[in-house]
Design an enzyme around this catalytic site. Structure first.
Site, PDB file in Angstrom:
ATOM      1  N   CYS A   1      -6.692   6.054 -19.137  1.00 46.46           N
ATOM      2  CA  CYS A   1      -6.361   6.607 -17.828  1.00 46.46           C
ATOM      3  C   CYS A   1      -5.913   5.524 -16.847  1.00 46.46           C
ATOM      4  CB  CYS A   1      -7.537   7.385 -17.252  1.00 46.46           C
ATOM      5  SG  CYS A   1      -8.986   6.375 -16.994  1.00 46.46           S
TER       6      CYS A   1
ATOM      7  N   HIS B   1       0.828  -1.203   0.000  1.00 46.92           N
ATOM      8  CA  HIS B   1       0.000   0.000   0.000  1.00 46.92           C
ATOM      9  C   HIS B   1       0.862   1.252   0.000  1.00 46.92           C
ATOM     10  CE1 HIS B   1      -2.284   3.260   1.993  1.00 46.92           C
ATOM     11  NE2 HIS B   1      -3.255   2.825   1.207  1.00 46.92           N
TER      12      HIS B   1
END
Ligand code: ADP
Ligand code: MG
Ligand code: MG
Length: 880
Positions: free
Chosen positions: A836, A458
């Protein structure tokens, strides 16, 4: 006629790189066209390598015949025979793929020596020390490289012989020492392999050639190819070249040199050499090499010739050259030249200088800089002097590049409170590992250091997205204690407020406050970016969720926002409370009440994003992730929520339990949320439109056209349904404001079905944006988060060559994209299309986006310059 598998250097040239490999084609160019002093040799082609694999890892007779033929020729031109007991021909066997590949086989020198030939060689040269030095090197290299006998076994014997004599350097060993080493080396060989060291030079040669071909597929090479986008089917060439000897005494030597400084780009010959040495001695650090400038004194003629030839090579190739040379008894030989590897800083300076010197044009300059390498220039770096003085206390994974220094803090709250936005300190957040709740603290910190977690943890992923320096997985840290606010590393205990410094590019950790320098796009860098902008077709937008990211991206040249993930704003301050109320509502009224609290936040955020982009397009994506990602986790937070909503703790817990999904990535998310709860879409539309109206009013000269993007659509009716909520809401607001502002509604294409039904979907969508993270995940049927568990086996077994989440899978996912673009445009000719996903910042994926005619790519702020350059390179390649 038989196919040609082997080329003499005088038959090739630099334009035959694909067939002869980089080393081979440049040796050919130097021999054939530049008539430089190159030892005779020949190249076995990359096609022979492919043939070797097709042929079950063996060579056909046609190929071995051609090798024999060329070996005969080599004997003739040298006037020496291979294996001749009196005066043997010795060769080197050198690998060389199209692109330079350090993961592959090392070179073997002095091949052709054996117990008998070494004696003849000693007599003929009158230099027995040299003969035995060459032989022991050969056994060492052949054993290591061809037979994979561990290098260290040989090193140990060398150390032992030197220790017994009390000498320090290899050159101090005399002929008897070297004879002793030969004996010991042959024994190592026999012990390890159960057979004698091969005495037949033909066997030696074929063994070495096969080893080069085999090395194309060794694990190191496979990893290197994946990291550098090199296809597995290219194969490597093999060069067989007459030996010249730098280890013949003090009028001999070997060296490497560059025509410009590979670190800074400064013009001028820059290199090192060692007398009485061979091959890799220079780089292996066995003795300290001398700077090339001292050669002027030692051997003035050689120096002069070298300088002339080196300069000539640069002028010929119009690029900085990295050269390898050997001097044998006062005669200079070139053994290699190539366009030198360089830092990003050097690449930019060299490109600009070459343009100014009239050697290359702007377009060529643009193609000379590796787009990915710009990353090095976009983050702060340590001041070199300060770094030298700094005390290194550890190192871990270089998870997100840049240099950072600040006071240690242990929680996200402390980072916020004490950071630049709070008390005004620079802070480094030190955590066991990070979680989504730490986002704000991570944002406030100059750098992040974690004890656990890898390159895709993370902390690493989020830090890279934010462009914040991060070093992760530092398991050397002990006693990290959030309560006591301390940790220990390298025997030093750090408390809150103590300074540490991190280098996210190397993973190094330093004690104290090491001075850093900010990066900026200025000078030569700005000049190159200007050229890139001139020649690219694709527009470059950014993925930005916060005004800070948007501003940064704008500075780096973003031409709009391609993706704003609205949910990322919900963690700021006490917004999460309102958001949780929304999630845990059971009636529409309740939900609307909570949404009304959120709306002003969103409106204000959007205003700031519009301001940052100065009227350029901004695409806002509606709420996308599964809601359970946002629910309160701690008992305390659950109680708090229950209180504000007038519910019992149990009721909240039931709602949370109800949100659990078996497969959240394929669950209740994306536009499915807006179908179930249209009031969410209504709120988000209100925020988008009101913000745009306000900004339009404040800047009458801007042409605001807000873009609303509906995520995860798989069916035209689904889009139509959500779009109706959007248009009803938007049209009303615009009319009430007495404005004629236009807006667009488009969709993400991230489910294969959406791509396949693009002609239907385009009826309702004014733009497509390819969300290639999800599209890849759904096309392959495995998730990005779990792929790590098995992808390595896929690479090892050559099922995949690269990670489809990092490099766009053009064969499958790309096919869907192209299909969607083509079919969408049939229905709506002015449909605009972008990308994107993570791929929007990956140079090879950008090339594909250019090919299929997308209008823009969108990537994280720090990738914007990379994408600008890659887009220009794609356009220029396209044209050629
Ligand atoms: P790499 O690709 O790792 O640079 P090379 O094939 O260039 O490997 O070989 C490494 C070094 O070995 C060269 O720089 C050179 O010093 C030496 N070498 C290779 N071939 C010969 C040769 N024919 N004569 C003398 N030295 C050689
Ligand atoms: Mg080399
Ligand atoms: Mg998605």
């Amino acid at each position: 006629m038989a196919k040609k598998w082997v080329y003499k250097f005088e038959e090739g040239g630099a334009d035959m790189r694909n067939l002869l490999g980089g080393k081979g084609c440049n040796l050919a160019e130097m021999t054939h066209y530049l008539h430089m002093p190159i030892p005779h040799g020949f190249t076995i082609t990359t096609e022979a390598c492919t043939e070797y694999y097709n042929n079950g890892k063996g060579l056909t007779k046609e190929i071995t015949d051609q090798i024999e033929e060329n070996l005969k020729w080599l004997e003739e031109v040298n006037g020496k025979k291979f294996g001749d007991p009196d005066d043997p021909l010795l060769v080197s066997v050198r690998s060389g793929a199209r692109a330079s590949m350090p993961g592959m086989m090392d070179t073997i020198l002095n091949l052709g020596l054996n117990d008998v030939a070494v004696e003849g060689f000693a007599k003929k040269t009158g230099n027995p020390r040299f003969a035995y030095d060459s032989y022991r090197r050969f056994i060492q290299m052949y054993s290591d490289v061809v037979m994979e006998v561990s290098k260290s076994l040989f090193e140990k014997e060398i150390d032992d012989v030197k220790a017994k004599k009390g000498i320090k350097y290899d050159v101090e060993m005399d002929v008897d020492d070297l004879k002793e080493l030969v004996k010991r080396f042959k024994k190592i060989y026999k012990d390890a392999l159960g057979k004698d060291f091969p005495q037949d030079p033909q066997d030696q040669l074929m063994g070495a050639i096969l080893a080069v071909f085999r090395s194309w597929d060794n694990p190191r090479a496979i990893v290197y190819r994946r990291m550098n986008d090199i296809p597995g089917d290219w194969g490597t060439a093999v060069n067989v070249q007459t030996m010249v000897f730098g280890n013949k005494g003090n009028t001999s030597g070997t060296g490497v040199a560059f025509t410009r400084d590979p670190a800074t780009g400064e013009k001028g010959i820059f290199g090192e050499y060692l007398l009485n040495a061979q091959g890799e001695d220079v780089v292996a650090g066995v003795r300290t090499p001398q700077p090339i400038s001292t050669l002027e004194q030692a051997m003035p003629d050689v120096y002069k010739q070298f300088m002339e030839l080196a300069t000539g090579l640069e002028n010929h190739f119009h690029d900085m050259q990295d050269m390898e040379f050997t001097i044998e008894e006062g005669k200079l030989w070139f053994l290699q030249t190539r366009n030198g590897k360089r830092t990003a800083q050097a690449a930019i300076k060299i490109a600009c200088d070459l343009v100014d010197e009239g050697q290359i044009d702007e377009k060529t300059a643009v193609t000379r800089i590796e787009a990915k390498s710009l990353d090095q220039l976009l983050h702060p770096v340590f001041d070199p002097a300060a770094l030298k003085a700094a005390k290194k206390i550890g190192s871990a994974l270089p998870a997100s590049p840049g240099a950072a220094a600040g006071k240690v803090v242990f929680t996200a709250e402390d980072a916020k409170e004490q950071g630049i936005g709070g008390k005004g300190d620079r802070v480094i957040l030190v955590r066991l590992e990070t979680s989504p709740e730490d986002i704000e603290g991570m944002n406030a910190a100059q750098g992040i250091l974690t004890v656990r977690g890898g390159m895709t943890s993370h902390a690493a992923v989020v830090a890279r997205g934010m462009g914040t320096c991060c070093v992760s997985g530092c398991s050397d840290i002990t006693n990290i204690d959030e309560e006591k606010k301390e940790f220990t590393l390298a025997g030093i205990t750090f408390h809150e407020g103590d300074y540490i410094s991190l280098d996210g590019s190397t993973g190094n950790i330093y004690q104290g406050d090491v001075a850093t320098k900010e990066a900026s796009v200025a000078g030569d860098f700005a000049r190159v970016m200007g050229w890139a902008d001139k020649y690219r077709r694709l527009k470059v937008r950014t993925n930005a969720d916060t005004p800070r990211d948007a501003k940064k991206a704008r500075e780096l040249g973003a031409q709009g926002i391609g993706l704003c993930r609205t949910e990322h704003m919900f963690f700021n301050g006490n917004r999460i409370d309102a958001f949780r109320e929304m999630i845990c509502s059971d009636t529409v009224e309740e939900r609307k009440k909570a949404l009304a609290k959120i709306e002003p936040y969103q409106e204000d955020d959007f205003k700031q994003l519009y301001e940052a982009m100065e009227g350029d397009p901004v695409t806002i994506r509606f709420l996308d992730p599964p809601l359970h990602e946002f629910v309160p986790q701690t008992e305390e937070d659950i109680e708090k929520l229950a209180k504000t909503q007038g519910k019992t703790v149990q009721q909240i817990k039931d709602i949370i339990a109800g949100l659990k999904e078996f497969n959240p990535m394929m669950g209740h998310r994306g536009c499915r949320l807006a179908v179930t709860y249209p009031e969410i879409a209504e709120m988000q539309t209100t925020a988008v439109i009101k913000a745009a109206l306000a900004v339009q009013k404040a800047h009458p000269d801007w042409n605001m056209v807000p873009e609303i993007m509906i995520p995860l659509v798989c069916e035209e009716k689904e889009l139509k349904f959500v779009k109706k909520t959007v248009t009803d809401t938007a049209d009303k607001l615009i009319a009430e404001a007495g404005s004629d502002m236009k807006y667009e509604v488009g969709t993400m294409i991230e489910i294969p079905r959406a791509a396949l039904t693009a002609d239907e979907i385009a009826k309702d969508a004014q733009f497509f944006c390819f969300g290639t993270n999800d599209l890849t995940q759904m096309t392959f049927g495995f998730s990005r988060d779990d792929a790590g568990k098995f992808l390595d086996s896929y690479y090892e077994n050559k099922i995949f060559e690269s990670d489809p989440f990092a490099r766009l899978d053009t064969d499958g996912v790309g096919k869907l994209m192209k299909f969607a673009v083509d079919n969408g445009k049939k229905v709506r000719s002015d449909l605009h299309c972008g990308i994107c996903g993570e791929h929007g910042g990956d140079p090879s994926s950008i090339e594909f986006c250019d090919e299929i005619g997308l209008d823009y790519v969108s990537c994280s702020p720090f990738r914007v310059p990379i994408a600008r350059l890659a887009a220009a390179q794609a356009a220029i390649n396209h044209e050629n």
